[in-house]
Design a protein around this motif. Sequence first.
Motif, PDB file in Angstrom:
ATOM      1  N   GLU A   6      -9.915  18.123  36.398  1.00  6.55           N
ATOM      2  CA  GLU A   6      -8.439  18.632  36.390  1.00  6.55           C
ATOM      3  C   GLU A   6      -7.601  17.724  36.594  1.00  6.55           C
ATOM      4  OE1 GLU A   6     -11.415  21.288  39.033  1.00  6.55           O
ATOM      5  OE2 GLU A   6     -10.920  19.401  39.051  1.00  6.55           O
ATOM      6  N   SER A   7      -6.356  18.081  36.083  1.00  6.37           N
ATOM      7  CA  SER A   7      -5.119  17.125  36.414  1.00  6.37           C
ATOM      8  C   SER A   7      -3.913  18.127  36.213  1.00  6.37           C
ATOM      9  CB  SER A   7      -5.039  15.834  35.424  1.00  6.37           C
ATOM     10  OG  SER A   7      -4.769  16.701  34.006  1.00  6.37           O
ATOM     11  N   GLY A   8      -2.792  17.684  36.692  1.00  4.11           N
ATOM     12  CA  GLY A   8      -1.468  18.247  36.480  1.00  4.11           C
ATOM     13  C   GLY A   8      -1.073  18.807  38.009  1.00  4.11           C
ATOM     14  N   GLY A   9      -1.734  19.069  38.749  1.00  7.46           N
ATOM     15  CA  GLY A   9      -1.388  19.414  40.324  1.00  7.46           C
ATOM     16  C   GLY A   9      -0.139  18.692  40.825  1.00  7.46           C
ATOM     17  N   GLY A  10       0.442  19.219  41.695  1.00  8.93           N
ATOM     18  CA  GLY A  10       1.565  18.782  42.312  1.00  8.93           C
ATOM     19  C   GLY A  10       2.509  19.495  43.286  1.00  8.93           C
ATOM     20  N   SER A  11       3.511  19.147  43.811  1.00  5.09           N
ATOM     21  CA  SER A  11       4.254  19.756  44.603  1.00  5.09           C
ATOM     22  C   SER A  11       5.683  20.549  43.719  1.00  5.09           C
ATOM     23  CB  SER A  11       4.775  19.089  45.753  1.00  5.09           C
ATOM     24  OG  SER A  11       3.941  19.121  46.671  1.00  5.09           O
ATOM     25  N   VAL A  12       5.842  21.614  44.018  1.00  7.31           N
ATOM     26  CA  VAL A  12       7.014  22.393  43.400  1.00  7.31           C
ATOM     27  C   VAL A  12       7.932  23.180  44.185  1.00  7.31           C
ATOM     28  CG1 VAL A  12       5.441  24.029  42.185  1.00  7.31           C
ATOM     29  CG2 VAL A  12       7.540  23.423  40.990  1.00  7.31           C
ATOM     30  N   GLN A  13       9.091  23.508  43.702  1.00  4.91           N
ATOM     31  CA  GLN A  13       9.680  24.540  44.416  1.00  4.91           C
ATOM     32  C   GLN A  13       9.438  25.899  43.950  1.00  4.91           C
ATOM     33  OE1 GLN A  13      13.974  23.234  44.822  1.00  4.91           O
ATOM     34  NE2 GLN A  13      13.476  22.220  46.731  1.00  4.91           N
ATOM     35  N   ALA A  14       9.612  26.768  44.752  1.00  8.96           N
ATOM     36  CA  ALA A  14       9.350  28.169  44.395  1.00  8.96           C
ATOM     37  C   ALA A  14      10.197  28.496  43.074  1.00  8.96           C
ATOM     38  CB  ALA A  14       9.762  29.336  45.477  1.00  8.96           C
ATOM     39  N   GLY A  15       9.692  29.330  41.985  1.00 13.72           N
ATOM     40  CA  GLY A  15      10.507  29.574  40.976  1.00 13.72           C
ATOM     41  C   GLY A  15      10.133  28.546  39.835  1.00 13.72           C
ATOM     42  N   GLY A  16       9.597  27.442  40.201  1.00 12.14           N
ATOM     43  CA  GLY A  16       9.299  26.311  39.229  1.00 12.14           C
ATOM     44  C   GLY A  16       7.952  26.771  38.486  1.00 12.14           C
ATOM     45  N   SER A  17       7.630  25.672  37.638  1.00 14.29           N
ATOM     46  CA  SER A  17       6.351  25.653  36.742  1.00 14.29           C
ATOM     47  C   SER A  17       5.450  24.424  36.863  1.00 14.29           C
ATOM     48  CB  SER A  17       6.977  25.843  35.380  1.00 14.29           C
ATOM     49  OG  SER A  17       7.855  26.972  35.308  1.00 14.29           O
ATOM     50  N   LEU A  18       4.302  24.547  36.672  1.00 16.88           N
ATOM     51  CA  LEU A  18       3.558  23.605  36.305  1.00 16.88           C
ATOM     52  C   LEU A  18       2.409  23.827  35.300  1.00 16.88           C
ATOM     53  CD1 LEU A  18       2.335  22.780  40.165  1.00 16.88           C
ATOM     54  CD2 LEU A  18       3.757  21.275  38.521  1.00 16.88           C
ATOM     55  N   ARG A  19       2.043  22.742  34.733  1.00 18.29           N
ATOM     56  CA  ARG A  19       0.881  22.987  33.468  1.00 18.29           C
ATOM     57  C   ARG A  19      -0.274  22.139  34.085  1.00 18.29           C
ATOM     58  NH1 ARG A  19       0.255  22.133  27.211  1.00 18.29           N
ATOM     59  NH2 ARG A  19       0.333  19.846  27.846  1.00 18.29           N
ATOM     60  N   LEU A  20      -1.546  22.710  34.105  1.00 17.40           N
ATOM     61  CA  LEU A  20      -2.760  22.133  34.766  1.00 17.40           C
ATOM     62  C   LEU A  20      -3.640  21.830  33.329  1.00 17.40           C
ATOM     63  CD1 LEU A  20      -3.747  24.321  37.556  1.00 17.40           C
ATOM     64  CD2 LEU A  20      -2.307  22.216  37.676  1.00 17.40           C
ATOM     65  N   SER A  21      -4.351  20.849  33.438  1.00 13.95           N
ATOM     66  CA  SER A  21      -5.467  20.393  32.264  1.00 13.95           C
ATOM     67  C   SER A  21      -6.599  20.269  32.921  1.00 13.95           C
ATOM     68  CB  SER A  21      -4.734  19.177  31.689  1.00 13.95           C
ATOM     69  OG  SER A  21      -3.456  19.518  31.121  1.00 13.95           O
ATOM     70  N   CYS A  22      -7.632  20.489  31.846  1.00 11.50           N
ATOM     71  CA  CYS A  22      -9.004  20.116  32.517  1.00 11.50           C
ATOM     72  C   CYS A  22      -9.746  19.980  31.195  1.00 11.50           C
ATOM     73  CB  CYS A  22      -9.585  21.565  32.720  1.00 11.50           C
ATOM     74  SG  CYS A  22     -11.306  21.555  33.373  1.00 11.50           S
TER      75      CYS A  22
END
Length: 129
Positions: A6-22
């Motif tokens: 997996e990749s793409g994790g991290g820290s974000v503020q509420a309301g934000g977005s992230l995309r994980l990949s595998c």
Amino acid sequence: QVKVVESGGGSVQAGGSLRLSCTTSLTFADYTMAWFRQAPGKERERVACASWSGGGPYYDDSLKGRFTISRDNAKKTLFLQMVSLTVEDTATYYCAAVGARRIYSPDGGCNHVPNFIHWGQGTQVTVSS
């Protein structure tokens, strides 16, 4: 040995977005893949699943609409797009693959969690308020 990464994790503020990949060393197009998550002190839960055959996708009901799973067979990559994140989404997110190629059931094996036997190491998602 099967690899799931997996990749793409991290820290974000509420309301934000992230995309994980595998990605996986398996013949990607033949395997049903899913995302799970586990928050501290809680049981692991399935987030979303994408059948090898194109059926579904399947989501945890509480996440439907905010999380989108997709797979790119040409790139041999599974994605999880997460939007409108909340602090309750903070968890380690795991990518998993079923143990059998081309499960010929309507859901491709998505809805039977014991089918998933190949796991990644996880990627941390932290959402702050």
